[in-house]
Scaffold this active site. Structure first.
Site, short mmCIF file in Angstrom:
data_model
loop_
_atom_site.label_atom_id
_atom_site.label_comp_id
_atom_site.label_asym_id
_atom_site.label_seq_id
_atom_site.Cartn_x
_atom_site.Cartn_y
_atom_site.Cartn_z
N GLU A 5 -11.41 7.09 7.38
CA GLU A 5 -10.56 6.73 8.54
C GLU A 5 -9.44 7.73 8.37
OE1 GLU A 5 -10.99 5.08 10.98
OE2 GLU A 5 -12.77 3.88 10.41
N LYS A 57 -7.65 -0.06 -4.03
CA LYS A 57 -6.56 0.59 -4.56
C LYS A 57 -5.32 0.93 -3.33
CE LYS A 57 -5.40 5.21 -4.50
NZ LYS A 57 -3.93 4.77 -4.35
#
Ligand code: NAD
Length: 492
Positions: free
Chosen positions: A251, A177
């Site tokens: 992250e 995505k």
């Protein structure tokens, strides 16, 4: 610009079931430059079902890793051949200066692909160990399954490749995505995958906003979420994955420090900071936006940085002379301007920049590169991620104080130490609680080195062996010689 008005699902281009589109807006002209198809929940369901089928019953997870390496190397060849086209797309959609788009946004992902392929070649996929309790143990690495990969807009292709390639090398299937701001480079990747013979369903690409992300993360067909984005969104993703006991890697954001030792050369530091702090217009998770300088030389370092900033050409991202382009969106421009106002209110001294448009710029989501001095590390501009071209110079008294300030942050993603004395700089670098540190080196990253954060900058690692391992589960077989024929009584 006329990208396909379709979604790449299950190895083919299909219409969105809802018929909605995402407008891609140039940050330079504020005009719509393209429209791409937006996915519905039904489209996401189909992409996950196809990825599930490709993993559960398809050939991909069972191919020899060497075969997957060969396909990824072919992908890298095709990728390299179209790098310049990609740089143009990224400059158009998110405003990165074309020179930087070519050298970083477009070139580095190709380097990363090849580094991952080499890592997979050297990886110990299966190993036999002498069992501690006798017999032998075979340790194998199996792909974790269907991966939902979610990436932000700031380094869109680089971050896509950082997830997609190790996941595919591991034998996983992926629903990717990308952000709604940067769907054009994602279409580019879909076209490349289409040409290299990745089996249908192994990769689907659904650009969309956070609603699409939320639905995908919570989808029962997903085995692992690999997320890159803000710490706030990362917490939400972690909650959903925690409740579902789903593997997750995060992250997240950063507020890294460039620690300048008292023997450093001001011009070298200033040159380094144009990359470390201001690359990509400061829209980098690794941006080192807190510049820690010795109190007695603070004016010298601040002036050198100000001089370097004044030489940067700000403006049209397609002009090869431009070093700082617009920010990605109006929202981001507003957010950064608010932080500049906040810095003034907090009592920091604005040495350069501000909230008005750069000279010669009449429109576009620009923010002037801005330098604050007299910043206290407790101020919000020193603690919160601004994600724009704003640097704060913070004075310290001695090395001990400098290390303390570097570590006084909720984040721990990157950082640097600047000094001609490598031994001293290395000793200081070892004391900074962060994922990566560069010594006289602004990027603090290498494709073979694990990349990721400590503290609120995330959980898990990308790049290198560690990045590949994030998409693998180690499993074992214990082998013992048969004690005798079945049903035979012992001792007979
Ligand atoms: P963001 O968190 O708003 O969005 C990132 C991505 O997650 C987008 O694709 C978005 O649509 C999606 N998303 C947002 N909320 C979600 C949710 N609840 N569930 C599922 N998906 C969701 O961040 P952004 O503004 O797009 O990107 C900037 C942030 O990303 C910064 O904080 C930056 O530091 C961080 N970042 C981190 C790294 C890293 O490697 N550590 C790299 C680049 C950017």
């Amino acid at each position: 610009m006329s990208p396909r008005q379709q979604l790449y699902i299950g190895g083919e281009w299909v219409d969105s079931t809802g018929g909605e589109t995402i407008e891609v807006i140039s940050p330079h002209t504020e005009q719509v430059i393209a429209r791409v198809a937006a996915p519905t929940h039904a489209d996401i369901d189909r992409a996950v079902a196809d990825a599930r089928a490709a993993f559960d019953t398809g050939p991909w997870p069972h191919t020899d890793p060497r075969e997957r390496v060969a396909i990824m190397r072919t992908l890298a060849d095709h990728y390299n051949a179209r790098e310049d086209e990609l740089a143009q797309l990224i400059t158009a959609e998110m405003g990165a200066p074309i020179t930087f788009a070519r050298s970083a946004h477009a070139k580095l992902p190709g380097v990363l692909m090849r580094a991952f392929a080499d890592t997979a070649v050297g990886f110990l996929w299966e190993q036999t160990r002498a069992g501690f309790l006798g017999g032998e143990v075979v340790v194998r690495h199996e792909p974790v399954g269907v991966v939902a990969a979610i990436v932000p807009w700031n380094m869109p292709m680089f971050l896509t490749v950082a997830k997609l390639i190790p996941a595919l090398l591991a034998g996983c299937t992926v629903v990717l995505k990308p952000s709604p701001e940067t769907p054009l480079d994602a279409h580019h990747m879909a076209e490349l995958l289409d040409t290299v013979g990745v089996p249908p369903g192994v990769v689907s690409i659904l650009p969309g906003g956070r609603e699409v992300g939320r639905y995908l993360v919570a989808h029962p067909g997903v085995d692992k979420v690999s997320f890159t984005g803000s710490t706030a969104a990362g917490r939400q993703v972690a909650q959903v994955c925690g409740a579902a006991l789903r593997r997750v890697s995060l992250e997240l954001g950063g507020k890294s420090a460039a620690l300048v030792l008292d023997d450093a050369d001001p011009d070298a530091v200033a040159t380094g900071m144009m990359v470390a702090g201001l690359m990509n217009g400061g829209q980098a998770c690794v941006a080192q936006t807190r510049v820690l300088v010795p109190r007695r030389r603070r004016h010298e370092f601040a002036d050198a940085i100000a001089n370097a900033i004044e030489k940067l050409t700000v403006g049209d991202p397609f002009d090869p002379a431009t070093r700082v382009g617009p920010l990605v969106s109006h929202h981001q421009q507003q957010r950064v301007r608010e932080y500049i106002e906040l810095g003034r209110r907090e009592g920091a001294r604005l040495l350069l920049g501000g909230t008005d448009l750069p000279e010669g710029v009449a429109r576009g989501w620009y923010v002037r590169p801005t330098l604050f001095t007299d910043v206290d590390n407790t101020m919000r501009i020193a603690q919160e991620e601004i994600f724009g071209p704003v640097l704060s110079v913070i004075a310290y008294t001695d090395d001990e104080h400098a290390v303390c300030l570097a570590n006084d942050s909720e984040y721990g993603l990157s950082g640097s130490v600047w000094s001609p004395d490598l031994e001293r700089a290395t000793a200081i670098a070892r004391r900074i609680r962060t994922g990566t540190v560069g010594i006289n080196e602004p990027y603090s990253m290498d494709p073979v080195a694990p990349f990721g954060g400590v503290k609120n900058s995330g959980i898990g690692r990308e790049f290198g062996v560690e990045g590949l391992a994030g998409y693998l589960d180690p499993v074992s077989l214990s082998l013992r010689p048969a004690a005798g024929r079945p049903n035979e009584a012992p001792g007979t």
